[in-house]
Design a protein around this motif. Structure first.
Motif, PDB file in Angstrom:
ATOM      1  N   GLY A 143       0.781  -1.230   0.000  1.00 35.03           N
ATOM      2  CA  GLY A 143       0.000   0.000   0.000  1.00 35.03           C
ATOM      3  C   GLY A 143       0.816   1.286   0.000  1.00 35.03           C
ATOM      4  O   GLY A 143       1.954   1.312  -0.451  1.00 35.03           O
ATOM      5  N   SER A 144       0.204   2.303   0.560  1.00 38.40           N
ATOM      6  CA  SER A 144       0.719   3.660   0.449  1.00 38.40           C
ATOM      7  C   SER A 144       2.097   3.853   1.104  1.00 38.40           C
ATOM      8  O   SER A 144       2.890   4.664   0.637  1.00 38.40           O
ATOM      9  N   TYR A 145       2.397   3.106   2.166  1.00 37.66           N
ATOM     10  CA  TYR A 145       3.725   3.204   2.782  1.00 37.66           C
ATOM     11  C   TYR A 145       4.781   2.580   1.873  1.00 37.66           C
ATOM     12  O   TYR A 145       5.902   3.059   1.784  1.00 37.66           O
ATOM     13  N   VAL A 146       4.407   1.485   1.219  1.00 35.60           N
ATOM     14  CA  VAL A 146       5.351   0.777   0.338  1.00 35.60           C
ATOM     15  C   VAL A 146       5.608   1.587  -0.939  1.00 35.60           C
ATOM     16  O   VAL A 146       6.754   1.697  -1.381  1.00 35.60           O
ATOM     17  N   TYR A 147       4.569   2.198  -1.497  1.00 32.86           N
ATOM     18  CA  TYR A 147       4.785   3.067  -2.665  1.00 32.86           C
ATOM     19  C   TYR A 147       5.755   4.185  -2.286  1.00 32.86           C
ATOM     20  O   TYR A 147       6.680   4.518  -3.027  1.00 32.86           O
ATOM     21  N   ASP A 148       5.541   4.790  -1.121  1.00 29.19           N
ATOM     22  CA  ASP A 148       6.400   5.890  -0.670  1.00 29.19           C
ATOM     23  C   ASP A 148       7.831   5.401  -0.406  1.00 29.19           C
ATOM     24  O   ASP A 148       8.796   6.041  -0.826  1.00 29.19           O
ATOM     25  N   PHE A 149       7.949   4.267   0.257  1.00 28.42           N
ATOM     26  CA  PHE A 149       9.260   3.682   0.553  1.00 28.42           C
ATOM     27  C   PHE A 149      10.052   3.458  -0.738  1.00 28.42           C
ATOM     28  O   PHE A 149      11.212   3.856  -0.855  1.00 28.42           O
ATOM     29  N   CYS A 150       9.400   2.842  -1.724  1.00 24.71           N
ATOM     30  CA  CYS A 150      10.084   2.528  -2.985  1.00 24.71           C
ATOM     31  C   CYS A 150      10.442   3.804  -3.756  1.00 24.71           C
ATOM     32  O   CYS A 150      11.522   3.888  -4.337  1.00 24.71           O
ATOM     33  N   LEU A 151       9.562   4.799  -3.724  1.00 23.69           N
ATOM     34  CA  LEU A 151       9.858   6.061  -4.409  1.00 23.69           C
ATOM     35  C   LEU A 151      11.092   6.718  -3.808  1.00 23.69           C
ATOM     36  O   LEU A 151      12.007   7.145  -4.529  1.00 23.69           O
ATOM     37  N   ARG A 152      11.161   6.780  -2.474  1.00 21.84           N
ATOM     38  CA  ARG A 152      12.297   7.396  -1.796  1.00 21.84           C
ATOM     39  C   ARG A 152      13.595   6.633  -2.032  1.00 21.84           C
ATOM     40  O   ARG A 152      14.667   7.231  -2.133  1.00 21.84           O
ATOM     41  N   ARG A 153      13.510   5.313  -2.130  1.00 19.75           N
ATOM     42  CA  ARG A 153      14.695   4.475  -2.305  1.00 19.75           C
ATOM     43  C   ARG A 153      15.083   4.263  -3.772  1.00 19.75           C
ATOM     44  O   ARG A 153      15.836   3.345  -4.068  1.00 19.75           O
ATOM     45  N   LYS A 154      14.508   5.025  -4.678  1.00 15.00           N
ATOM     46  CA  LYS A 154      14.762   4.875  -6.116  1.00 15.00           C
ATOM     47  C   LYS A 154      14.433   3.472  -6.613  1.00 15.00           C
ATOM     48  O   LYS A 154      15.146   2.875  -7.422  1.00 15.00           O
ATOM     49  N   MET A 155      13.342   2.961  -6.111  1.00 15.11           N
ATOM     50  CA  MET A 155      12.871   1.643  -6.529  1.00 15.11           C
ATOM     51  C   MET A 155      11.475   1.768  -7.155  1.00 15.11           C
ATOM     52  O   MET A 155      10.561   0.978  -6.870  1.00 15.11           O
TER      53      MET A 155
ATOM     54  N   GLY B 289     -10.444   8.102   3.097  1.00 19.53           N
ATOM     55  CA  GLY B 289      -9.761   6.832   2.906  1.00 19.53           C
ATOM     56  C   GLY B 289      -8.254   6.983   2.818  1.00 19.53           C
ATOM     57  O   GLY B 289      -7.715   8.041   3.117  1.00 19.53           O
ATOM     58  N   VAL B 290      -7.596   5.907   2.399  1.00 18.83           N
ATOM     59  CA  VAL B 290      -6.136   5.852   2.357  1.00 18.83           C
ATOM     60  C   VAL B 290      -5.627   6.540   1.091  1.00 18.83           C
ATOM     61  O   VAL B 290      -6.101   6.250  -0.007  1.00 18.83           O
ATOM     62  N   SER B 291      -4.657   7.451   1.241  1.00 15.93           N
ATOM     63  CA  SER B 291      -4.065   8.144   0.097  1.00 15.93           C
ATOM     64  C   SER B 291      -3.065   7.243  -0.620  1.00 15.93           C
ATOM     65  O   SER B 291      -2.495   6.323  -0.025  1.00 15.93           O
ATOM     66  N   MET B 292      -2.857   7.524  -1.905  1.00 17.98           N
ATOM     67  CA  MET B 292      -1.985   6.698  -2.751  1.00 17.98           C
ATOM     68  C   MET B 292      -0.572   6.553  -2.191  1.00 17.98           C
ATOM     69  O   MET B 292      -0.043   5.456  -2.075  1.00 17.98           O
ATOM     70  N   PHE B 293       0.041   7.675  -1.815  1.00 23.17           N
ATOM     71  CA  PHE B 293       1.361   7.665  -1.189  1.00 23.17           C
ATOM     72  C   PHE B 293       1.230   8.200   0.230  1.00 23.17           C
ATOM     73  O   PHE B 293       0.481   9.138   0.475  1.00 23.17           O
TER      74      PHE B 293
END
Lengths: 174, 174
Positions: B110-122, B138-142
């Motif tokens: 979900g949104s934590y994983v999208y954010d994590f991967c974006l920050r880590r260049k993944m 509801g839950v936001s995308m990032f």
């Protein structure tokens, strides 16, 4: 015969549905093409509706338009030139707009106002401009108290520039 | 020679950037056309990365794939069939993925994983499916801790069905 007012929402958003950094941040991150589209669209409406924060951010520009500012800061409608401050909890907004004989009204946000208008059946069409950015944080497009599924239908898709700003036009199907 | 892994994000969202009602709600509101697109896309990846909540929601389906579950619930990587639970704070995720010789990895939220991967260049590419609904909550995308402007460029636009589900393909330009 009474004509129904057409309410048209305009919103510029990041890919992840954020419309600004915070409620007092200026909207200076959108593309020239979106700005041009918005200005052209607003030349065809009788009035615009905004929340108090949105109004304060661009006060000088709203002074040049018929602007209805939704706010809890007044109890009676308060007129300042072309600006009218209205507390929708203390004044029948629909009746007020009908009395003005408006045909087309633009809803310009922020997120509480978009939500307010959606709930009150004052959002017939919604133009969404998606800028090719991800913010990961900030103010969400709509700020509702409860999760609901409001149905819309897509009317058109347009790519506005080379970077990939996209303009989607939706019709409210609720 | 070492090949760079390609990380491809897939997200289905409401018009207002919400991906679910809450972190444990099932994703049963998306269109058949988006589902078909996702299944077809996943047949071309070596593994998928998800967060623990997303994994639990669709556990049976993830069991049929090479699935990396990011979670703080383990300290050492823990293998359960095709599932590997990894704590990215206690394990070098990039190194782990390279050792597996993966070429293409899907990021499914979900949104934590999208954010994590974006920050880590993944997050090299991002496919965004916009369903014609507004949730207002509801839950936001990032879900990021701070407001940033991550630049993307639009690669393609596709309308998936009559209702107006839209599929946008973005490339990460950061």
């Amino acid at each position: 015969m009474e004509t129904k007012i057409k309410f048209i929402g305009y919103v510029a958003t990041s890919i992840d549905g954020r419309i600004s950094k915070n409620s007092s941040a200026s909207v200076n991150w959108t593309s020239k093409e979106d700005w041009d589209f918005l200005q052209k669209s607003l030349s065809n409406v009788d009035a615009v509706i905004v929340g108090y924060n949105t109004y304060k951010i661009s006060e000088d520009r709203f002074k040049q338009r018929k602007t209805i500012v939704l706010t809890s800061k007044v109890s009676e409608p308060k007129i300042k030139g072309s600006i009218i401050l209205i507390n929708p909890k203390k004044c029948n907004l629909s009746q007020f707009l009908k009395a003005k004989n408006y045909k087309r009204v633009a809803i310009l946000g922020g997120s509480y106002v978009y939500d307010f208008c959606l709930r009150r059946k004052m959002l017939d069409e919604l133009f969404v401009t998606i800028e090719p950015l991800v913010f990961t944080s900030g103010v969400s497009m709509f700020n509702g108290k409860e999760f609901k599924k409001y149905k819309f239908s897509l009317q058109s898709i347009k790519r506005l520039n080379k970077n990939g700003t996209v303009l989607l036009k939706y019709k409210n199907e609720n």
